[in-house]
Structures are given as structure tokens and as C-alpha cells.
Design a protein around this motif. Structure first.
Motif, PDB file in Angstrom:
ATOM      1  N   ARG A  26      -6.836   4.016  -0.135  1.00 59.73           N
ATOM      2  CA  ARG A  26      -6.177   2.986  -0.932  1.00 59.73           C
ATOM      3  C   ARG A  26      -4.684   2.897  -0.659  1.00 59.73           C
ATOM      4  NH1 ARG A  26      -8.120   0.846  -5.848  1.00 59.73           N
ATOM      5  NH2 ARG A  26     -10.368   1.065  -6.089  1.00 59.73           N
ATOM      6  N   PRO A  43      -0.716   0.355  -5.606  1.00 63.74           N
ATOM      7  CA  PRO A  43      -2.129   0.660  -5.376  1.00 63.74           C
ATOM      8  C   PRO A  43      -2.599   1.776  -6.295  1.00 63.74           C
ATOM      9  CG  PRO A  43      -0.797   1.716  -3.695  1.00 63.74           C
ATOM     10  CD  PRO A  43       0.145   0.876  -4.519  1.00 63.74           C
ATOM     11  N   PHE A  83       0.813  -1.217   0.000  1.00 65.27           N
ATOM     12  CA  PHE A  83       0.000   0.000   0.000  1.00 65.27           C
ATOM     13  C   PHE A  83       0.849   1.272   0.000  1.00 65.27           C
ATOM     14  CE2 PHE A  83      -2.608  -3.340   1.783  1.00 65.27           C
ATOM     15  CZ  PHE A  83      -3.821  -3.153   1.137  1.00 65.27           C
TER      16      PHE A  83
END
Length: 314
Positions: free
Chosen positions: A196, A176, A124
């Protein structure tokens, strides 16, 4: 016949050994470019909170020092121990440089070249900018050293074979989707970036397959098999709306931990709020709530997001 069988088994064993040797030698990642920006300690501390660093790498249950190592994560693959992130040179980051830090954060690779287990949510953070990295590094440099080691991960065969993580990365590690979307508001796009990216909401609120990779068909649809027996509900827009969530009460809950019914978040989400999101600005909390409540066709876009092949990150 017996000779042929023995020869065949030997051939298969040799082929298997050759394959393993190739995987062990297979290079991963890339050398990060030099981190040029000067770091901002306050911004780095804020990003560390948003990213869950304090929440994960502090063993609050045992009264541990901040960032000196977290509580064990009990999973189907074994028990993982979040490491010491203080400036201690022997047990923490004291002997690292900022480029090694960048490679760990964005690529999930340790200074010695070994891949980290995906219990560390590095996928992430792959889009963190050089400024983000510099800010985080500056903040971590202010953390007092704590000379405490964390236990080795308690992971059985075959998951204890680190070279096998290279296959996992090839299958599941992609950047991401955090870039701004044309036609959306600045608030919505900021929420998208946080949800996100740094806040890594999908790490808990998305189901996993047998290999521990996020299931594209279950993106944000909830997860009943979190470490320690915890569960994470669906945070799809329709589900949130059905349960009485709005932008206002969701942003408030992310700050206070209090739900619309007057109850409080428990388990993992309670820890997220207590040690992370309650430190975020009202603007960022509202941005996250706006993005989650409005959505973007998450179920459809998730297939592309989670099927992105591995790439080289800086």
C-alpha cells in the motif's frame, strides 16, 4: 437587453477570474519539520528500489544514466517526463536540502511551491517516516551528477494549469493505509506496508476515473488503461487464487519475473521486477505475497482509504 447580457457575461467573467485567482493563491502543504535522523545509505538505496525510483527515473530504452530522467509516460492527459534525480545542481537535486526533499516525497510539492502532477506517485509515500526520508536522502547524495535536463511535460489545456492540481489534491490526495492492523501477523503487516505504501501497487492495479483519481470501487481490480497502452490485471485475492497464484510462487515471481505457467512478466510489470522488486529480501517478497494472497476485505476498506480528505503532512 443587450446591455444586460453584456453586463451578465462580464459579471460571470469577473467571478471566474476571481475564482481562478483564489485557487492560484490557495496555499497547499505545510513546512516539513526538521529531519533529524542520520541517514543510512544502504537502507535508503533499498527503499528507493522498493519505491520504484530507479525504474521510473531512468530511461533504460535510451541507455540513460541511472536516475538522470525517465522514459516518457504517455497518458490521456498528455506526456510526462520523470525528472533528473541526480546530484546535478542545475538539472537535479544538487541545490535541494533534505526538508525540501521531504516535502516533495511526502506532499508532492516542489521547492518553489508548485504541486507535482500525480504521475509522480507521491500519495503512496505520505507516511514515510523521518528516518525513511533521511535514508533516501543519504542514498541520493551518493548518485553522481548528470548534467542533463528532461523535457517539459507535454500537457495541453486545461491540464497544463498547475493551479488546477490543487483541486485534484483536495479530491484525491490522502495518506495511504499502511499502519499495522491488530490481530495480523508481522509478516502480513509488513506486506501491507510495502504493497500500500512504497511499492504503490494500487497505482497500476486500480482503475482510474475521468479525473485520473483512483476509483474506490476498482481497488486492486485491474486497470486496462496504463501509460503506453499497458494493462495491469486484478490482484484481488480471489482472482490471484483462481489464476493459480500462491504465496510461494507469487513471491518467487516478484523476484524472478517468472509466472507459475513458466511465462515471464512483460510490459510495466517486467520493468517493476527488473528494476525494483528483484532487489528486495526474501522476507519482504514473501510478506508482500502473503498480504496480497490473504487480503483484508480490500474492496470494502478501499472506500475509506481513497476517500480520506486531504490533510497536512510533514
Amino acid at each position: 437587453m443587450r446591455q444586460f447580457l453584456i453586463a451578465g457575461i462580464a459579471g460571470l467573467s469577473l467571478a471566474g477570474a476571481t475564482t481562478v485567482a483564489a485557487l492560484v493563491a490557495w496555499p497547499i502543504g505545510s513546512d516539513p519539520r526538521k529531519i533529524e535522523p542520520e541517514g543510512d545509505v544502504q537502507r535508503g538505496a533499498y527503499l528507493a528500489r522498493a519505491s520504484g525510483c530507479v525504474a521510473c527515473h531512468t530511461n533504460f530504452e535510451e541507455g540513460g544514466a541511472a536516475l538522470a530522467g525517465g522514459a516518457p509516460l504517455n497518458t490521456d492527459f498528455g506526456t510526462f517526463y520523470p525528472p533528473n534525480l541526480t546530484t546535478d545542481p542545475d538539472h537535479g537535486l544538487g541545490n535541494w536540502d533534505v526538508e525540501q526533499f521531504a516535502k516533495a516525497i511526502r506532499q508532492g510539492i516542489a521547492p518553489d511551491g508548485t504541486p507535482y502532477y500525480p504521475a509522480f506517485t507521491y500519495p503512496f509515500y505520505a507516511n514515510f517516516s523521518d528516518q525513511d526520508i533521511a535514508d533516501l536522502w543519504a542514498a541520493f547524495q551518493t548518485v553522481a551528477p548528470v548534467a542533463e535536463s528532461t523535457p517539459e511535460h507535454d500537457v495541453g489545456f486545461p491540464f497544463d494549469q498547475r493551479w488546477g492540481l490543487k483541486l485534484w489534491r483536495a479530491a484525491f490526495f490522502g495518506a495511504p493505509e499502511t499502519a499495522p492492523v491488530d490481530g495480523k501477523s508481522a509478516e502480513w503487516n509488513r506486506g501491507r506496508e510495502l504493497v500500500r505504501g512504497a511499492a504503490h501497487c494500487a497505482a497500476c492495479h486500480t482503475g482510474r476515473n475521468l479525473a485520473g483519481g483512483r476509483d474506490p470501487s476498482a481497488f486492486f481490480a485491474g486497470n486496462d488503461a496504463l501509460p503506453g497502452g499497458n494493462k495491469a490485471p486484478s490482484i484481488l485475492p480471489a482472482t490471484l487464487a483462481e489464476r493459480g497464484w500462491t504465496v510461494d510462487n507469487l513471491s518467487y515471481a516478484l523476484q524472478s519475473g517468472i509466472t507459475p505457467s513458466g511465462d515471464v512478466f512483460g510490459g510495466s510489470m517486467g520493468e517493476v521486477v527488473q528494476n525494483g522488486t528483484r532487489f528486495l529480501t526474501q522476507a519482504d517478497l514473501r510478506a508482500m505475497a502473503t498480504y496480497l494472497m490473504e487480503g483484508e476485505g480490500l474492496k470494502e476498506s478501499a472506500v475509506a482509504a481513497l476517500s480520506t480528505p486531504q490533510k497536512t503532512y510533514d
